[in-house]
Design a protein around this motif. Structure first.
Motif, PDB file in Angstrom:
ATOM      1  N   GLU A  15       4.810  15.317  99.786  1.00  0.00           N
ATOM      2  CA  GLU A  15       4.373  14.461 100.878  1.00  0.00           C
ATOM      3  C   GLU A  15       5.505  13.472 101.140  1.00  0.00           C
ATOM      4  OE1 GLU A  15       0.111  12.934 101.850  1.00  0.00           O
ATOM      5  OE2 GLU A  15       1.081  11.396 100.609  1.00  0.00           O
ATOM      6  N   GLN A  52      -1.417  20.686  97.812  1.00  0.00           N
ATOM      7  CA  GLN A  52      -2.359  20.610  98.926  1.00  0.00           C
ATOM      8  C   GLN A  52      -3.179  21.895  98.979  1.00  0.00           C
ATOM      9  OE1 GLN A  52      -1.310  18.684 102.771  1.00  0.00           O
ATOM     10  NE2 GLN A  52      -1.462  20.759 103.560  1.00  0.00           N
ATOM     11  N   PHE A 103       3.238  16.750 105.024  1.00  0.00           N
ATOM     12  CA  PHE A 103       3.288  17.579 103.821  1.00  0.00           C
ATOM     13  C   PHE A 103       4.152  18.795 104.135  1.00  0.00           C
ATOM     14  CE2 PHE A 103       1.893  21.318 101.473  1.00  0.00           C
ATOM     15  CZ  PHE A 103       2.010  20.875 100.155  1.00  0.00           C
TER      16      PHE A 103
END
Length: 811
Positions: free
Chosen positions: A231, A408, A246
């Motif tokens: 990030e 993620q 991201f």
């Protein structure tokens, strides 16, 4: 000789099984190994089932029947997925309340399932709409709420205008509602969620080791969608605002030449310049009229600049900030860095709008290089491999407090709020003093009130909001006035733990006894033709949660999950009442063929994982097979004692033992169609032997007919029970009756050997298994199909690979 008449035979045995409790399971009997198998519980989606449903239920029935015959305490439960959109929409269609429509349809479903001869334990039947069931669904909600895994937030959610409710991400398929098939949109609502993402890593890591259909495992992994990356903070030029992105490719950061925000991004209105405001606002309106699927699938890239710039944190360069509808708020941060030299989508966008393209990975002469390579134009990281640079750049970002390593997931938390009447009420009350308060466990269930008009009104609440005497209540915390939550739970909430209740269905003190569940779970066999993602993910999530609380012994719900394909209509399309191509199993049975012929054909039609069109000639074909089986047994019963010679005895026993092993192995390995084929071949073989050797009272024939009935019983339970009884057995064939094969009868006396001439197969030989090398070569040379290739030529070499092939080399 008695004729085979399926309908009276099937009625007779179904009644006797019910009377005798043949399939009733004693949970306390631990003297036998347990076997717990089931199909996904049937949903009340209409007036009855079609043959596709019947086939799905039969897979688990065969597995459980086989284990029951093999000496297991085998359990095949039954219940109803009663809550949710399918039932409510059906009730609207027939003009009755959901409760009445459900109960009437359920009775018809029960009649059909009993007619098909499934070995369900009907004494333990459950319904997810029974208050004594959903009391415990509400209790599970409370446990999740107490542990911070049930929470409420406002966000844009999928909305189905037709069904007047929100949908979870997993219930949107191709931009359309999973239930009605109509296009969905987004709507901002305050909703309840279960925090499944808390278990994303655990679920993902355990997936590869599951004994599940590979396609399902792949779908689950893709849905979780784990991405390892970073990030990164991009500061807006001339502002303190930060745009977070991201990326899985931090090694390409030096090549970021512009940024793109989703039109819904909260910073858009804040950073857009005065000169760009009208264009940006117009674009946002246009984007709002499209579904997310349309935005993703649109190959024509559109976008407009905001007039703002961001600072690339690795090189300090100012890069323009755009908005474009191919970036979604639901994925990542709703913002991306665009690297047009190394991303195809970014490349197309940059070329269309004449934005700079900077190569930072050496890809040779390629203008667009999306792979790995050595870094160029990347400052102190030049020359590093992409893999090394990813680690080094992220470390540098963390050191500079400009970013950090991050994982993620594509998967989002489970949205469980539904603005519909027919569902389990969410056990929450709202108090001005204490906010959202869970209804105490001793006040559960929060029962669904009866209402005259249950149809959705199209607002942000269900019709329960209008039932004032139900909505208005007392806060269990402070005793002051409070209002009940008027959304109901997603139907998946009730169907994500039912396999636990099946194993303890009458427990009034707790949802289940942990000791009993630790004995009976995980479920040994589970199958279905739908819900490969949502239902299975939710069940795995809850099992992990229950396991952490010590309530279950295993963190996975299903040991073997088999995802079976569909039976298609004769025209090759999916069966649908609207298309008028549904095949009704009742019509087939009532035409005289009965349930067993239908059951056998549904297993014979194709491998479990292959869609297959219904063939109207199929059931007549399997009826003929069962009729031949019937006649074979009748001839044995009516025959005199027969004396067989050694060869005749061996031939009969070879068929019996080989078929027993084949069918046993095939059922174990889910090869149901080839098991049926093997039994058909066996019957054909017996008829041929019958003609030459005769049939009658003889130990070999006795084993042949009895073992045939035993292995056929899971597929055709009625005819086999009848014939078993006629053979003089007082006990049922369906408990503790499975034949054992003898390995000595599995060894073949003869083998088939292909013969090649100069590498091409020209003939085959049937020879003794212990034939010598010289003898098989001599037979090959003398074969009528081989001799012409040898005439007038020199045989340079003759090779025999024992038991496999003869190769003759000539010139």
């Amino acid at each position: 000789m008695q004729r085979y008449e399926p309908l009276p035979i099937e009625k007779k045995w179904q009644e006797k099984w019910d009377k005798d409790g043949t399939y009733v399971v004693d949970f306390s009997d631990h003297s036998k190994p347990k076997y717990y198998g089931m199909s996904m519980l049937p949903g009340i989606t209409g007036a009855g089932i079609h043959i596709g449903h019947g086939r799905t239920f039969q897979f688990s029935d065969i597995k459980v029947r086989t284990k029951r015959q093999q000496g297991f305490n085998a359990y095949n439960p039954i219940g109803w997925d009663s809550f949710g959109l399918p039932v409510e929409n059906y009730a609207i269609k027939v003009g009755k309340t959901p409760r009445i429509a459900h109960d009437e349809a359920r009775e018809n479903f029960k009649t059909q399932l009993k007619r098909l001869g499934y070995s369900y334990d009907w004494t333990k039947e459950i319904s997810t709409a029974d208050p004594q069931y959903y009391k415990w669904t509400q209790w599970i909600f409370n446990q999740l709420f107490e542990h911070g895994l049930a929470y409420q937030k406002e966000s844009a959610q999928w909305w189905c205008e037709t069904d007047q409710t929100v949908l979870a991400n997993e219930q949107v398929e191709g931009g359309k509602c999973w239930r009605c098939g109509n296009q969905v949109t987004k709507k901002n609502l305050k909703q309840w969620f279960f925090k499944i993402t808390e278990y994303a890593d655990e679920i993902l890591e355990a997936t590869d080791d599951l004994n599940w259909t590979e396609m399902v495992k792949t779908m689950q992994k893709n849905w979780i969608g784990k991405s390892q990356g970073a990030e990164v903070d991009f500061q807006v030029d001339g502002s303190k605002d930060i745009i977070k992105i991201f990326t899985t490719r931090p090694d390409t950061l030096f090549g970021a030449t512009f940024m793109v925000l989703a039109p819904e991004h909260q910073l858009v209105s804040k950073i857009t310049t005065t000169e760009s405001k009208s264009v940006v606002e117009q674009y946002i309106k246009q984007a709002a009229s499209k579904s997310e699927i349309e935005r993703q699938e649109n190959k024509e890239k559109t976008g407009v600049p905001t007039g703002a710039y961001a600072i690339n944190p690795v090189n300090g360069e100012k890069i323009p900030v755009w908005i474009a509808d191919y970036v979604m708020m639901g994925y990542g941060t709703g913002a991306i860095m665009a690297v047009p030299a190394h991303d195809e989508r970014d490349n197309e966008f940059a070329k269309k709008f004449d934005i700079a393209i900077t190569r930072v990975i050496d890809g040779g002469q390629d203008e667009l290089h999306t792979g790995e390579g050595a870094l160029i134009n990347s400052g102190q990281f030049d020359g590093m491999s992409s893999e090394q640079a990813r680690e080094e750049i992220v470390a540098w970002l963390q050191q500079q407090k400009l970013g950090n390593e991050k994982v993620q997931y594509k998967m989002r938390d489970w949205l469980i709020s539904r603005q519909r009447y027919w569902g389990a009420p969410i056990p929450i009350v709202y108090c001005d003093k204490d906010g959202a308060v869970a209804v105490p466990d001793d006040q559960l269930p929060v029962e669904l009130p009866e209402v005259d008009d249950f149809k959705p009104k199209g607002g942000a609440t269900s019709v329960l909001a209008d039932v004032e005497d139900w909505v208005n209540t007392t806060c269990p915390k402070c005793g002051g006035p409070a209002k009940r939550e008027t959304d109901t739970m997603d139907g998946y909430a009730c169907s994500s733990w039912y396999f636990l209740r099946y194993a303890d269905p009458f427990n009034e003190q707790e949802a289940w006894s942990p000791d009993q569940i630790k004995h009976w779970t995980p479920v040994d066999f589970y199958n279905g033709a739908d819900h490969a993602v949502a239902h299975l993910l939710y069940a795995r999530f809850w099992m992990r949660f229950f396991h952490k609380l010590g309530l279950v012994g295993d963190s996975e719900p299903f040991k073997r999950m088999m995802y079976n394909a569909y039976i298609m209509a004769p025209d090759g399309r999916k069966m649908s009442k609207s298309l008028g191509n549904v095949i009704d199993p009742m019509e087939i049975m009532d035409s005289g063929y009965g349930a067993d012929s239908l059951r056998v054909y549904e297993m014979f039609i194709a491998p479990y994982d292959m869609d297959a069109p219904w063939d109207t000639r199929g059931v007549p074909g399997t009826y003929r097979f069962l009729n031949r089986t019937w006649n074979l047994v009748q001839e044995y019963l009516n025959g005199d004692e027969v004396n067989l010679d050694e060869n005749q005895t061996a031939e009969i026993l070879k068929i019996a033992h080989k078929t027993t092993k084949k069918v046993t192995d095939d059922i174990e390995n889910d090869k149901f169609n080839t098991a049926v084929s093997a039994m058909m071949e066996a019957v054909n073989g017996y008829f041929k032997l019958k003609e030459s050797a005769g049939i009658g009272k003889n130990d070999s024939w006795k084993f042949a007919v009895e073992s045939l009935l035993q292995i056929l019983a899971p597929f055709a339970p009625h005819i086999t029970e009848e014939l078993w009884s006629q053979l003089g057995h007082n006990e049922t064939i369906h408990i503790d009756n499975w034949p054992q094969w003898d390995e000595k009868y599995l060894v073949s006396d003869t083998i088939t050997v292909p013969v090649q001439v100069n590498g091409k197969v020209r003939a085959t030989l049937n020879v003794s298994a212990d034939i010598s090398e010289q003898a098989v070569i001599d037979q090959a040379k003398a074969h009528e199909k081989i001799a012409p290739y040898l005439g007038g030529k020199e045989l340079r070499k003759a090779i025999y690979v024992a038991g496999r092939i003869v190769n003759l080399v000539v010139s």
